[in-house]
Design a protein around this motif. Sequence first.
Motif, PDB file in Angstrom:
ATOM      1  N   GLU A 128       0.818  -1.223   0.000  1.00 32.96           N
ATOM      2  CA  GLU A 128       0.000   0.000   0.000  1.00 32.96           C
ATOM      3  C   GLU A 128       0.845   1.263   0.000  1.00 32.96           C
ATOM      4  N   THR A 129       2.191   1.111   0.023  1.00 32.25           N
ATOM      5  CA  THR A 129       3.052   2.302  -0.073  1.00 32.25           C
ATOM      6  C   THR A 129       3.689   2.338  -1.468  1.00 32.25           C
ATOM      7  N   VAL A 130       4.687   1.482  -1.675  1.00 35.82           N
ATOM      8  CA  VAL A 130       5.347   1.337  -2.979  1.00 35.82           C
ATOM      9  C   VAL A 130       5.622  -0.153  -3.165  1.00 35.82           C
ATOM     10  N   PHE A 131       6.103  -0.565  -4.358  1.00 32.27           N
ATOM     11  CA  PHE A 131       6.455  -1.974  -4.560  1.00 32.27           C
ATOM     12  C   PHE A 131       7.676  -2.337  -3.717  1.00 32.27           C
ATOM     13  N   GLY A 132       7.675  -3.558  -3.186  1.00 29.37           N
ATOM     14  CA  GLY A 132       8.826  -4.072  -2.444  1.00 29.37           C
ATOM     15  C   GLY A 132       9.493  -5.190  -3.232  1.00 29.37           C
TER      16      GLY A 132
ATOM     17  N   GLY B  57      21.753  -3.016  -6.488  1.00 31.42           N
ATOM     18  CA  GLY B  57      22.937  -2.165  -6.441  1.00 31.42           C
ATOM     19  C   GLY B  57      22.911  -1.341  -5.163  1.00 31.42           C
ATOM     20  N   ARG B  58      22.413  -1.961  -4.085  1.00 32.16           N
ATOM     21  CA  ARG B  58      22.223  -1.238  -2.822  1.00 32.16           C
ATOM     22  C   ARG B  58      23.467  -1.328  -1.953  1.00 32.16           C
ATOM     23  N   PRO B  59      23.912  -0.196  -1.383  1.00 31.89           N
ATOM     24  CA  PRO B  59      25.057  -0.251  -0.473  1.00 31.89           C
ATOM     25  C   PRO B  59      24.736  -1.158   0.718  1.00 31.89           C
TER      26      PRO B  59
ATOM     27  N   LEU C  78      17.437  -3.161   5.729  1.00 30.10           N
ATOM     28  CA  LEU C  78      16.160  -3.433   5.055  1.00 30.10           C
ATOM     29  C   LEU C  78      15.020  -3.484   6.066  1.00 30.10           C
ATOM     30  N   ILE C  79      13.796  -3.339   5.567  1.00 31.90           N
ATOM     31  CA  ILE C  79      12.608  -3.491   6.414  1.00 31.90           C
ATOM     32  C   ILE C  79      12.124  -4.941   6.323  1.00 31.90           C
ATOM     33  N   VAL C  80      11.863  -5.542   7.486  1.00 33.74           N
ATOM     34  CA  VAL C  80      11.358  -6.915   7.524  1.00 33.74           C
ATOM     35  C   VAL C  80       9.828  -6.866   7.587  1.00 33.74           C
ATOM     36  N   HIS C  81       9.167  -7.566   6.658  1.00 34.67           N
ATOM     37  CA  HIS C  81       7.707  -7.544   6.545  1.00 34.67           C
ATOM     38  C   HIS C  81       7.107  -8.817   7.121  1.00 34.67           C
ATOM     39  N   LEU C  82       6.049  -8.648   7.904  1.00 34.84           N
ATOM     40  CA  LEU C  82       5.362  -9.785   8.523  1.00 34.84           C
ATOM     41  C   LEU C  82       3.895  -9.775   8.112  1.00 34.84           C
TER      42      LEU C  82
ATOM     43  N   ASP D 296      22.064  -3.819  15.752  1.00 32.54           N
ATOM     44  CA  ASP D 296      21.388  -4.682  16.731  1.00 32.54           C
ATOM     45  C   ASP D 296      19.882  -4.489  16.687  1.00 32.54           C
ATOM     46  N   THR D 297      19.434  -3.640  15.776  1.00 34.49           N
ATOM     47  CA  THR D 297      18.007  -3.356  15.667  1.00 34.49           C
ATOM     48  C   THR D 297      17.480  -3.858  14.332  1.00 34.49           C
ATOM     49  N   VAL D 298      16.154  -4.016  14.271  1.00 32.14           N
ATOM     50  CA  VAL D 298      15.524  -4.461  13.020  1.00 32.14           C
ATOM     51  C   VAL D 298      14.263  -3.628  12.772  1.00 32.14           C
TER      52      VAL D 298
ATOM     53  N   ALA E  52      12.366  -9.730   4.109  1.00 33.27           N
ATOM     54  CA  ALA E  52      13.027  -8.423   3.982  1.00 33.27           C
ATOM     55  C   ALA E  52      12.650  -7.850   2.627  1.00 33.27           C
ATOM     56  N   ALA E  53      12.188  -6.591   2.600  1.00 36.77           N
ATOM     57  CA  ALA E  53      11.790  -6.007   1.316  1.00 36.77           C
ATOM     58  C   ALA E  53      12.067  -4.512   1.274  1.00 36.77           C
ATOM     59  N   PRO E  54      13.157  -4.153   0.590  1.00 35.03           N
ATOM     60  CA  PRO E  54      13.360  -2.734   0.287  1.00 35.03           C
ATOM     61  C   PRO E  54      12.444  -2.338  -0.853  1.00 35.03           C
ATOM     62  N   SER E  55      12.347  -1.066  -1.160  1.00 37.41           N
ATOM     63  CA  SER E  55      11.578  -0.657  -2.327  1.00 37.41           C
ATOM     64  C   SER E  55      12.206  -1.309  -3.574  1.00 37.41           C
ATOM     65  N   ALA E  56      11.367  -1.621  -4.577  1.00 34.45           N
ATOM     66  CA  ALA E  56      11.790  -2.505  -5.670  1.00 34.45           C
ATOM     67  C   ALA E  56      12.491  -1.789  -6.820  1.00 34.45           C
TER      68      ALA E  56
ATOM     69  N   THR F 100       6.149   5.394   7.104  1.00 34.19           N
ATOM     70  CA  THR F 100       6.691   6.171   8.220  1.00 34.19           C
ATOM     71  C   THR F 100       7.586   5.240   9.040  1.00 34.19           C
ATOM     72  N   VAL F 101       8.849   5.644   9.278  1.00 29.81           N
ATOM     73  CA  VAL F 101       9.756   4.801  10.072  1.00 29.81           C
ATOM     74  C   VAL F 101       9.978   5.452  11.440  1.00 29.81           C
ATOM     75  N   VAL F 102       9.730   4.669  12.505  1.00 24.91           N
ATOM     76  CA  VAL F 102       9.861   5.176  13.875  1.00 24.91           C
ATOM     77  C   VAL F 102      10.770   4.249  14.677  1.00 24.91           C
TER      78      VAL F 102
ATOM     79  N   ASN G 100      20.962   7.092  13.308  1.00 27.87           N
ATOM     80  CA  ASN G 100      19.939   6.094  13.598  1.00 27.87           C
ATOM     81  C   ASN G 100      19.489   5.335  12.364  1.00 27.87           C
ATOM     82  N   SER G 101      19.511   5.976  11.236  1.00 30.86           N
ATOM     83  CA  SER G 101      19.000   5.351  10.024  1.00 30.86           C
ATOM     84  C   SER G 101      20.015   5.541   8.904  1.00 30.86           C
ATOM     85  N   PRO G 102      20.975   4.609   8.850  1.00 34.29           N
ATOM     86  CA  PRO G 102      22.110   4.786   7.952  1.00 34.29           C
ATOM     87  C   PRO G 102      21.691   4.997   6.496  1.00 34.29           C
ATOM     88  N   GLY G 103      20.531   4.439   6.127  1.00 33.88           N
ATOM     89  CA  GLY G 103      20.099   4.531   4.734  1.00 33.88           C
ATOM     90  C   GLY G 103      19.893   5.961   4.279  1.00 33.88           C
ATOM     91  N   LEU G 104      19.618   6.862   5.206  1.00 31.74           N
ATOM     92  CA  LEU G 104      19.308   8.237   4.821  1.00 31.74           C
ATOM     93  C   LEU G 104      20.541   8.992   4.319  1.00 31.74           C
ATOM     94  N   ARG G 105      21.725   8.398   4.517  1.00 31.53           N
ATOM     95  CA  ARG G 105      22.954   9.010   4.016  1.00 31.53           C
ATOM     96  C   ARG G 105      23.044   9.002   2.499  1.00 31.53           C
TER      97      ARG G 105
HETATM   98  O1  TXA Z   1       6.937   1.559   2.513  1.00 30.52           O
HETATM   99  C1  TXA Z   1       8.021   1.004   2.698  1.00 30.52           C
HETATM  100  O2  TXA Z   1       8.630   1.091   3.786  1.00 30.52           O
HETATM  101  C2  TXA Z   1       8.613   0.188   1.550  1.00 30.52           C
HETATM  102  C3  TXA Z   1       7.698  -1.022   1.311  1.00 30.52           C
HETATM  103  C4  TXA Z   1       8.271  -1.976   0.300  1.00 30.52           C
HETATM  104  O3  TXA Z   1       7.411  -1.642   2.530  1.00 30.52           O
HETATM  105  N1  TXA Z   1       9.967  -0.212   1.828  1.00 30.52           N
HETATM  106  C5  TXA Z   1      10.997   0.681   1.854  1.00 30.52           C
HETATM  107  O4  TXA Z   1      12.247   0.114   2.074  1.00 30.52           O
HETATM  108  O5  TXA Z   1      10.854   1.877   1.681  1.00 30.52           O
HETATM  109  P1  TXA Z   1      13.618   0.875   1.820  1.00 30.52           P
HETATM  110  O6  TXA Z   1      14.663  -0.164   1.933  1.00 30.52           O
HETATM  111  O7  TXA Z   1      13.555   1.604   0.559  1.00 30.52           O
HETATM  112  O8  TXA Z   1      13.755   1.845   3.048  1.00 30.52           O
HETATM  113  C6  TXA Z   1      14.061   1.334   4.324  1.00 30.52           C
HETATM  114  C7  TXA Z   1      14.332   2.461   5.282  1.00 30.52           C
HETATM  115  C8  TXA Z   1      15.698   3.075   5.055  1.00 30.52           C
HETATM  116  O9  TXA Z   1      15.627   4.477   5.227  1.00 30.52           O
HETATM  117  C9  TXA Z   1      16.528   2.409   6.156  1.00 30.52           C
HETATM  118  O10 TXA Z   1      17.646   3.161   6.552  1.00 30.52           O
HETATM  119  C10 TXA Z   1      15.496   2.296   7.281  1.00 30.52           C
HETATM  120  O11 TXA Z   1      14.310   1.939   6.612  1.00 30.52           O
HETATM  121  N2  TXA Z   1      15.872   1.220   8.215  1.00 30.52           N
HETATM  122  C11 TXA Z   1      15.851  -0.114   8.004  1.00 30.52           C
HETATM  123  N3  TXA Z   1      16.303  -0.778   9.081  1.00 30.52           N
HETATM  124  C12 TXA Z   1      16.608   0.135  10.009  1.00 30.52           C
HETATM  125  C13 TXA Z   1      17.107   0.070  11.333  1.00 30.52           C
HETATM  126  N4  TXA Z   1      17.415  -1.088  11.919  1.00 30.52           N
HETATM  127  N5  TXA Z   1      17.288   1.227  12.010  1.00 30.52           N
HETATM  128  C14 TXA Z   1      16.960   2.408  11.435  1.00 30.52           C
HETATM  129  N6  TXA Z   1      16.494   2.551  10.170  1.00 30.52           N
HETATM  130  C15 TXA Z   1      16.317   1.416   9.476  1.00 30.52           C
END
Ligand code: TXA
Length: 319
Positions: free
Chosen positions: A26-30, A49-51, A56-60, A108-110, A132-136, A174-176, A214-219
């Motif tokens: 319901e957000t974007v493709f994973g 090609g992801r660093p 990644l976000i784990v989906h349940l 140490d977090t997920v 585990a599903a990042p955006s596709a 939204t990531v919290v 806290n969220s390395p991906g944002l770099r």
């Molecule tokens: O809507 C979404 O969240 C989509 C769909 C597919 O579920 N997924 C998504 O995944 O946007 P991705 O990989 O594009 O973004 C994941 C974000 C990144 O900013 C990453 O840094 C953060 O989640 N993240 C993942 N694990 C983390 C952790 N342990 N601590 C902090 N941030 C984390």
Amino acid sequence: MTQRLNSPEKAGELLALRRLVAFPTETVFGLGAIATDDETLRRLFAAKGRPSDNPLIVHLASLEQWPQAARELPESARLLMDAFSPGPLTVVLPKHPAISRLATASLDTVAVRIPACEVTRRVLRTAAVPIAAPSANRSGRPSCTTWQSVWEDMEGRIDAVLCENVQAIGLESTVVDCTGEYPLLLRPGAISLAQLQGVVAETLAAVQTSALTNSPGLRHPHYRPVACLKLVRPPGDGDDVVESDLSQVAYCGLSEHRAKDRFKLHRRYATVEDYAQNFYEFLRESDRLFASEIWCEEVVAEGLGFALADRLQRAAGLK
Ligand code: TXA
Ligand code: MG
């Protein structure tokens, strides 16, 4: 070869067999992979090609499944998930040892999310393991909100795509972070800070510096089209495009531009929701047409506009 699927159950079966499968949410493709399997996760990082330092976000499939991904469920996470899961909310929790360190970039977090989309839930219920599903999209590119865009980025690099387009929010969840004293908003999405604070009043928005740790991906650079993207004010009477050549410019926003017929592409959205839903696909369409510039109207940073403004700034390279 990449298979086209039309059955969510088939997608779930392939995921359980350690295949890489893209599916709608319901957000974007994973782009899914078993979150406990190193080999499959290595293939996933390579396909995007992801660093490797971007977790990644784990989906349940359901809230009851949380013990498969996390060691504990802090009280704040329980409250937020009771309010907003299933849905476009991701909570960061203490990691369960069964989840691969590749999925969490050795943290140490997920990050855990339970999608609300019925198609996604059918995929996850059939897979029956944490996915585990990042955006596709290819790393750095705009996220995908249609299977055709997933195909454009991923054909030949992954095992299958579930070819079903769903009604989506169009921006990522939204990531919290719920592992600290107070919940910390790391990435804005459809669930706003005010909504989070309505459930846990102490929730804070991360200032950029702490969000980076806290969220390395944002770099990393995100959501970038090939064309140069500029943020523009809603067009008023005083704007000076009279003399400009707009034939290679793609325009989108909430207003109808006076010079709309002179643009290569002009899209006007009725609402912020509509803008958010179509934004990534607009960027991709502009690239398909080889526009040299993309002009996107700024939005008021309130509610969903806060999340859209964040993506606009990142796509423009301003964050
Ligand atoms: O809507 C979404 O969240 C989509 C769909 C597919 O579920 N997924 C998504 O995944 O946007 P991705 O990989 O594009 O973004 C994941 C974000 C990144 O900013 C990453 O840094 C953060 O989640 N993240 C993942 N694990 C983390 C952790 N342990 N601590 C902090 N941030 C984390
Ligand atoms: Mg992404």
